[in-house]
Design an enzyme around this catalytic site. Structure first.
Site, PDB file in Angstrom:
ATOM      1  CG  ASP A  11      -1.885   1.142   1.234  1.00  0.00           C
ATOM      2  OD1 ASP A  11      -1.663   2.110   0.468  1.00  0.00           O
ATOM      3  OD2 ASP A  11      -2.860   1.085   2.004  1.00  0.00           O
ATOM      4  CB  ALA A  44     -16.199   6.740 -22.384  1.00  0.00           C
ATOM      5  NE  ARG A  55     -10.075  16.157 -21.098  1.00  0.00           N
ATOM      6  CZ  ARG A  55     -10.300  15.074 -20.364  1.00  0.00           C
ATOM      7  NH1 ARG A  55     -10.153  13.889 -20.901  1.00  0.00           N
ATOM      8  NH2 ARG A  55     -10.644  15.180 -19.119  1.00  0.00           N
ATOM      9  CE1 TYR A  69      -7.212  10.598 -11.787  1.00  0.00           C
ATOM     10  CE2 TYR A  69      -7.790  11.983 -13.662  1.00  0.00           C
ATOM     11  CZ  TYR A  69      -7.097  10.902 -13.130  1.00  0.00           C
ATOM     12  OH  TYR A  69      -6.288  10.147 -13.944  1.00  0.00           O
ATOM     13  CB  SER A 118      -4.913  13.145 -15.884  1.00  0.00           C
ATOM     14  OG  SER A 118      -6.152  13.224 -16.538  1.00  0.00           O
ATOM     15  CB  ALA A 119      -6.203  15.201 -20.692  1.00  0.00           C
ATOM     16  CB  CYS A 120      -8.487  15.368 -15.495  1.00  0.00           C
ATOM     17  SG  CYS A 120      -9.696  14.236 -16.173  1.00  0.00           S
TER      18      CYS A 120
END
Ligand code: NAD
Length: 325
Positions: free
Chosen positions: A50, A195, A285, A151, A123-125
């Protein structure tokens, strides 16, 4: 022989990355909370740890089991509490605590262990929403920051932590901002699926004449990146001189409706689409891929080619589940 630790090696991209690094002749240790779900790991060693615990991050980076017991040379930090939009919007606290802890303790352990190079999967986020048809923005366009979800904020913070360690500890850091990644051996059911896999599952399970549910109105625009391209891009970036966060993805911009239609076509079934309420994420995006192309990498897989591998894989999983129930 080069040595690498892949954190998150029980997950989708990490599992494929272990395979890639083994193919390149590395000695690889995989680390995760769980073993890969769909096929055995190719890693030389696999530790169930962990990474929210600092002492377990140190254990993950203990000298390698090669004959010379050398310090680990490369760390690939892909471990994250992670999922598609459904998960991202329902587990904000888990994401912001669990992923942040793993990122903080792992980079500290890497600096203490004097590893040579550290890769972080962003991330693209991290980018804010864009209107469809907007001009392409480059990596600096992530600021002033306004990610669409927590996120993305956690990723942005973890990027900054990694860059601070590069400046202050001499750690060689490489940061990729992944565009949506898809391919076989990723989560395809259970609530964390993204998705492409979710749509493949819905199509595989639908009966002729039915309509498959798609969240939103189908107009959201995305870049989907096949996993073989993504792991190739990770290796390219790690070997490059590019020290700044770098988008990794293709240039094929696709709407969710086009994604669903492509999968329906591949299935050969007569199916429609029902647009339903659900968490969609950003509308569009439009991110420049100039920086990753400048290091000599570009995607090779078109979306149709990638879906032609993913759809039969998801269909086989769904059929196996059904046979077992
Ligand atoms: P994944 O969920 O399949 O893999 C992540 C792995 O991290 C899982 O196996 C999980 O068990 C492990 N993990 C979580 N918490 C841990 C902990 N405390 N200790 C040890 N292991 C832990 O996700 P993925 O799609 O393979 O994504 C890999 C990385 O790429 C993640 O950091 C993700 O945020 C990033 N990313 C992925 C995408 C995508 O489209 N898949 C897009 C952008 C960024």
């Amino acid at each position: 022989m080069k040595s690498a630790v892949v954190c998150g090696a029980g997950g989708f991209i990490g599992h494929h990355l272990v395979r890639k690094l083994k193919g390149l002749g590395y000695w690889v240790r995989g680390v995760d909370l769980k073993e890969p779900e769909f096929s055995p790991t190719d890693a030389d060693e696999f530790l169930l740890l962990d990474l929210r615990q600092p002492e377990l991050c140190r254990q993950a980076l203990a000298p390698s089991g090669t004959a010379s017991a050398e310090p680990i040379q490369e760390v690939y930090q892909l471990a994250a509490d992670m999922g598609g939009m459904g998960f991202i919007h329902s587990a904000e606290c888990e994401i912001m605590v669990n992923s942040a802890l793993a990122n903080l303790h792992m980079i500290q352990a890497a600096a203490d262990a004097k590893v040579h190079s550290y890769f972080f999967s962003s991330s693209a986020c991290v980018y804010s929403d864009q209107a469809p048809g907007s001009d392409l923005i480059d990596e600096e366009g992530a600021y002033p920051a306004l990610p669409d979800n927590e996120y993305g904020w956690e990723k942005l913070y973890a990027e900054r932590v990694a860059l601070a360690f590069a400046r202050n500890h001499g750690l060689r850091v490489r940061i990729a901002r992944f565009q949506n990644c898809y391919g076989p051996e990723g989560t395809w059911e259970g609530g964390r699926e993204k998705a492409p896999a979710a749509i493949c599952r819905k199509v595989a399970e639908a009966k002729p004449g039915e309509r498959i549910p798609v969240w939103g109105d189908g107009s959201a625009l995305r870049v989907y990146t096949y996993v073989d391209d993504m792991v190739e891009g990770i290796v390219h970036l790690m070997r490059s001189a590019e020290e700044r966060p770098t988008n990794l993805g293709g240039t094929e911009i696709t709407s969710v409706t086009e994604l669903a239609q492509a999968v329906i076509e591949l299935s050969g079934k007569d199916l429609g689409i029902a647009y339903v309420d659900g968490p969609v994420g950003v509308q569009a995006r439009h991110h420049s891929m100039e920086r990753c192309q400048a290091i000599g990498w570009h995607t090779r897989w078109s979306l149709r080619e990638g879906l032609a591998v993913l759809y039969p894989w998801v269909k086989a999983q769904a059929e196996r589940n059904q046979a077992g129930s």
